[in-house]
Write a protein that holds these residues in place. Structure first.
Motif, PDB file in Angstrom:
ATOM      1  N   THR A  10       0.808  -1.228   0.000  1.00  0.00           N
ATOM      2  CA  THR A  10       0.000   0.000   0.000  1.00  0.00           C
ATOM      3  C   THR A  10       0.839   1.275   0.000  1.00  0.00           C
ATOM      4  O   THR A  10       0.335   2.342  -0.355  1.00  0.00           O
ATOM      5  CB  THR A  10      -0.935   0.016   1.222  1.00  0.00           C
ATOM      6  OG1 THR A  10      -0.143  -0.068   2.411  1.00  0.00           O
ATOM      7  CG2 THR A  10      -1.931  -1.130   1.171  1.00  0.00           C
ATOM      8  N   GLN A  11       2.093   1.176   0.416  1.00  0.00           N
ATOM      9  CA  GLN A  11       2.996   2.328   0.467  1.00  0.00           C
ATOM     10  C   GLN A  11       4.343   1.944  -0.145  1.00  0.00           C
ATOM     11  O   GLN A  11       5.334   1.820   0.562  1.00  0.00           O
ATOM     12  CB  GLN A  11       3.202   2.784   1.915  1.00  0.00           C
ATOM     13  CG  GLN A  11       1.950   3.194   2.637  1.00  0.00           C
ATOM     14  CD  GLN A  11       2.246   3.491   4.102  1.00  0.00           C
ATOM     15  OE1 GLN A  11       3.320   3.951   4.464  1.00  0.00           O
ATOM     16  NE2 GLN A  11       1.278   3.220   4.955  1.00  0.00           N
ATOM     17  N   PRO A  12       4.420   1.773  -1.461  1.00  0.00           N
ATOM     18  CA  PRO A  12       5.655   1.263  -2.064  1.00  0.00           C
ATOM     19  C   PRO A  12       6.878   2.144  -1.839  1.00  0.00           C
ATOM     20  O   PRO A  12       7.998   1.644  -1.794  1.00  0.00           O
ATOM     21  CB  PRO A  12       5.316   1.158  -3.552  1.00  0.00           C
ATOM     22  CG  PRO A  12       4.102   1.987  -3.751  1.00  0.00           C
ATOM     23  CD  PRO A  12       3.377   2.031  -2.454  1.00  0.00           C
ATOM     24  N   TRP A  13       6.689   3.447  -1.641  1.00  0.00           N
ATOM     25  CA  TRP A  13       7.832   4.335  -1.450  1.00  0.00           C
ATOM     26  C   TRP A  13       8.500   4.139  -0.093  1.00  0.00           C
ATOM     27  O   TRP A  13       9.590   4.656   0.146  1.00  0.00           O
ATOM     28  CB  TRP A  13       7.417   5.796  -1.650  1.00  0.00           C
ATOM     29  CG  TRP A  13       7.218   6.121  -3.091  1.00  0.00           C
ATOM     30  CD1 TRP A  13       6.065   5.955  -3.811  1.00  0.00           C
ATOM     31  CD2 TRP A  13       8.189   6.606  -4.005  1.00  0.00           C
ATOM     32  NE1 TRP A  13       6.266   6.319  -5.120  1.00  0.00           N
ATOM     33  CE2 TRP A  13       7.561   6.736  -5.266  1.00  0.00           C
ATOM     34  CE3 TRP A  13       9.527   6.954  -3.886  1.00  0.00           C
ATOM     35  CZ2 TRP A  13       8.226   7.198  -6.390  1.00  0.00           C
ATOM     36  CZ3 TRP A  13      10.183   7.424  -5.015  1.00  0.00           C
ATOM     37  CH2 TRP A  13       9.540   7.531  -6.244  1.00  0.00           C
ATOM     38  N   VAL A  14       7.877   3.369   0.826  1.00  0.00           N
ATOM     39  CA  VAL A  14       8.501   3.100   2.128  1.00  0.00           C
ATOM     40  C   VAL A  14       9.858   2.423   1.944  1.00  0.00           C
ATOM     41  O   VAL A  14      10.753   2.553   2.777  1.00  0.00           O
ATOM     42  CB  VAL A  14       7.551   2.268   3.029  1.00  0.00           C
ATOM     43  CG1 VAL A  14       7.465   0.824   2.573  1.00  0.00           C
ATOM     44  CG2 VAL A  14       7.982   2.329   4.480  1.00  0.00           C
ATOM     45  N   LEU A  15      10.031   1.727   0.832  1.00  0.00           N
ATOM     46  CA  LEU A  15      11.304   1.084   0.489  1.00  0.00           C
ATOM     47  C   LEU A  15      12.452   2.088   0.509  1.00  0.00           C
ATOM     48  O   LEU A  15      13.555   1.785   0.954  1.00  0.00           O
ATOM     49  CB  LEU A  15      11.192   0.460  -0.905  1.00  0.00           C
ATOM     50  CG  LEU A  15      12.404  -0.244  -1.470  1.00  0.00           C
ATOM     51  CD1 LEU A  15      12.606  -1.568  -0.763  1.00  0.00           C
ATOM     52  CD2 LEU A  15      12.210  -0.478  -2.959  1.00  0.00           C
ATOM     53  N   PHE A  16      12.186   3.317   0.035  1.00  0.00           N
ATOM     54  CA  PHE A  16      13.210   4.355  -0.065  1.00  0.00           C
ATOM     55  C   PHE A  16      13.336   5.194   1.192  1.00  0.00           C
ATOM     56  O   PHE A  16      14.161   6.109   1.240  1.00  0.00           O
ATOM     57  CB  PHE A  16      12.929   5.261  -1.257  1.00  0.00           C
ATOM     58  CG  PHE A  16      13.229   4.641  -2.586  1.00  0.00           C
ATOM     59  CD1 PHE A  16      14.313   3.807  -2.766  1.00  0.00           C
ATOM     60  CD2 PHE A  16      12.429   4.910  -3.677  1.00  0.00           C
ATOM     61  CE1 PHE A  16      14.604   3.246  -3.997  1.00  0.00           C
ATOM     62  CE2 PHE A  16      12.707   4.357  -4.924  1.00  0.00           C
ATOM     63  CZ  PHE A  16      13.799   3.520  -5.080  1.00  0.00           C
ATOM     64  N   GLY A  17      12.540   4.935   2.221  1.00  0.00           N
ATOM     65  CA  GLY A  17      12.626   5.730   3.444  1.00  0.00           C
ATOM     66  C   GLY A  17      12.301   7.175   3.151  1.00  0.00           C
ATOM     67  O   GLY A  17      11.292   7.492   2.530  1.00  0.00           O
ATOM     68  N   ASN A  18      13.178   8.069   3.579  1.00  0.00           N
ATOM     69  CA  ASN A  18      13.018   9.497   3.294  1.00  0.00           C
ATOM     70  C   ASN A  18      13.585   9.759   1.908  1.00  0.00           C
ATOM     71  O   ASN A  18      14.678   9.306   1.582  1.00  0.00           O
ATOM     72  CB  ASN A  18      13.747  10.337   4.345  1.00  0.00           C
ATOM     73  CG  ASN A  18      13.219  10.023   5.725  1.00  0.00           C
ATOM     74  OD1 ASN A  18      12.020  10.033   5.963  1.00  0.00           O
ATOM     75  ND2 ASN A  18      14.120   9.702   6.642  1.00  0.00           N
ATOM     76  N   TYR A  19      12.830  10.495   1.100  1.00  0.00           N
ATOM     77  CA  TYR A  19      13.225  10.684  -0.290  1.00  0.00           C
ATOM     78  C   TYR A  19      12.747  12.031  -0.812  1.00  0.00           C
ATOM     79  O   TYR A  19      11.893  12.692  -0.215  1.00  0.00           O
ATOM     80  CB  TYR A  19      12.671   9.561  -1.167  1.00  0.00           C
ATOM     81  CG  TYR A  19      11.167   9.628  -1.311  1.00  0.00           C
ATOM     82  CD1 TYR A  19      10.582  10.384  -2.324  1.00  0.00           C
ATOM     83  CD2 TYR A  19      10.329   8.974  -0.415  1.00  0.00           C
ATOM     84  CE1 TYR A  19       9.208  10.482  -2.438  1.00  0.00           C
ATOM     85  CE2 TYR A  19       8.959   9.063  -0.519  1.00  0.00           C
ATOM     86  CZ  TYR A  19       8.396   9.821  -1.529  1.00  0.00           C
ATOM     87  OH  TYR A  19       7.038   9.923  -1.635  1.00  0.00           O
ATOM     88  N   VAL A  20      13.304  12.401  -1.965  1.00  0.00           N
ATOM     89  CA  VAL A  20      12.846  13.546  -2.750  1.00  0.00           C
ATOM     90  C   VAL A  20      12.710  13.055  -4.185  1.00  0.00           C
ATOM     91  O   VAL A  20      13.641  12.461  -4.730  1.00  0.00           O
ATOM     92  CB  VAL A  20      13.842  14.732  -2.680  1.00  0.00           C
ATOM     93  CG1 VAL A  20      13.389  15.872  -3.586  1.00  0.00           C
ATOM     94  CG2 VAL A  20      14.020  15.220  -1.250  1.00  0.00           C
ATOM     95  N   LEU A  21      11.542  13.295  -4.792  1.00  0.00           N
ATOM     96  CA  LEU A  21      11.289  12.962  -6.191  1.00  0.00           C
ATOM     97  C   LEU A  21      11.165  14.275  -6.958  1.00  0.00           C
ATOM     98  O   LEU A  21      10.326  15.111  -6.624  1.00  0.00           O
ATOM     99  CB  LEU A  21      10.002  12.149  -6.334  1.00  0.00           C
ATOM    100  CG  LEU A  21       9.519  11.854  -7.752  1.00  0.00           C
ATOM    101  CD1 LEU A  21      10.518  10.986  -8.517  1.00  0.00           C
ATOM    102  CD2 LEU A  21       8.153  11.199  -7.730  1.00  0.00           C
ATOM    103  N   VAL A  22      12.039  14.466  -7.956  1.00  0.00           N
ATOM    104  CA  VAL A  22      12.092  15.719  -8.711  1.00  0.00           C
ATOM    105  C   VAL A  22      11.760  15.461 -10.180  1.00  0.00           C
ATOM    106  O   VAL A  22      12.319  14.555 -10.795  1.00  0.00           O
ATOM    107  CB  VAL A  22      13.500  16.365  -8.608  1.00  0.00           C
ATOM    108  CG1 VAL A  22      13.561  17.646  -9.424  1.00  0.00           C
ATOM    109  CG2 VAL A  22      13.866  16.630  -7.158  1.00  0.00           C
ATOM    110  N   ASP A  23      10.867  16.281 -10.729  1.00  0.00           N
ATOM    111  CA  ASP A  23      10.541  16.246 -12.154  1.00  0.00           C
ATOM    112  C   ASP A  23      11.508  17.182 -12.870  1.00  0.00           C
ATOM    113  O   ASP A  23      11.459  18.397 -12.690  1.00  0.00           O
ATOM    114  CB  ASP A  23       9.102  16.713 -12.362  1.00  0.00           C
ATOM    115  CG  ASP A  23       8.660  16.689 -13.820  1.00  0.00           C
ATOM    116  OD1 ASP A  23       9.505  16.476 -14.721  1.00  0.00           O
ATOM    117  OD2 ASP A  23       7.454  16.904 -14.052  1.00  0.00           O
TER     118      ASP A  23
END
Length: 150
Positions: free
Chosen positions: A45-58
């Protein structure tokens, strides 16, 4: 240094992470602990939990940058904000699925985790321990290679 049990024993823990290119921040996470663990049950349900704390930039033109495993509380970038190349966006940590403190950086063709990876090239970097740098020369970085900016 030390036995590696403490995150501060590891080279780079807490070092600044700089944006590699201009772009707009799509999403961030800043509250995950630097405990080198994550709840695998949350992946569905929260796939980004794999990366912990993150920043996604376009970055535009179908290119997105992911900066992951950042130190808890260090993320400076906010969703919707514009970042500039060289601007501090966080610090190296050990959040999410991290065996040790490091920066996981990737460029991909979309904002989801199902996106395809794209090549990344860097300039003004050198391998840690190297005597000289390849100033101005574009080069790729191999998985696991430790580099620093000049």
């Amino acid at each position: 240094r030390g036995d590696g049990a403490d995150n501060a024993d590891w080279f780079g823990f807490g070092a600044q992470v700089l944006a590699s290119a201009d772009g707009v921040v799509v999403s961030t996470e800043n509250s995950r602990p630097d405990d080198r663990q994550f709840d695998q049950g949350k992946l569905a349900t929260q796939p980004w939990v794999l990366f912990g704390n993150y920043v996604l930039v376009d970055y535009g033109k179908g290119r997105y940058g992911v900066y992951a495993h950042l130190q808890q509380g260090s993320v400076l970038a906010k969703a919707g904000a514009r970042v500039r190349r060289g601007e501090a966006i966080g610090r190296i940590g050990a959040s999410g699925s991290a065996m040790f403190p490091h920066l996981h950086y990737q460029v991909q063709d979309g904002p989801s985790l199902q996106a395809e990876g794209l090549p990344s090239y860097f300039e003004h970097i050198r391998a840690v321990g190297a005597q000289s740098s390849d100033q101005g020369v574009l080069r790729s970085v191999d998985t696991g290679e430790i580099v620093r900016g000049d």
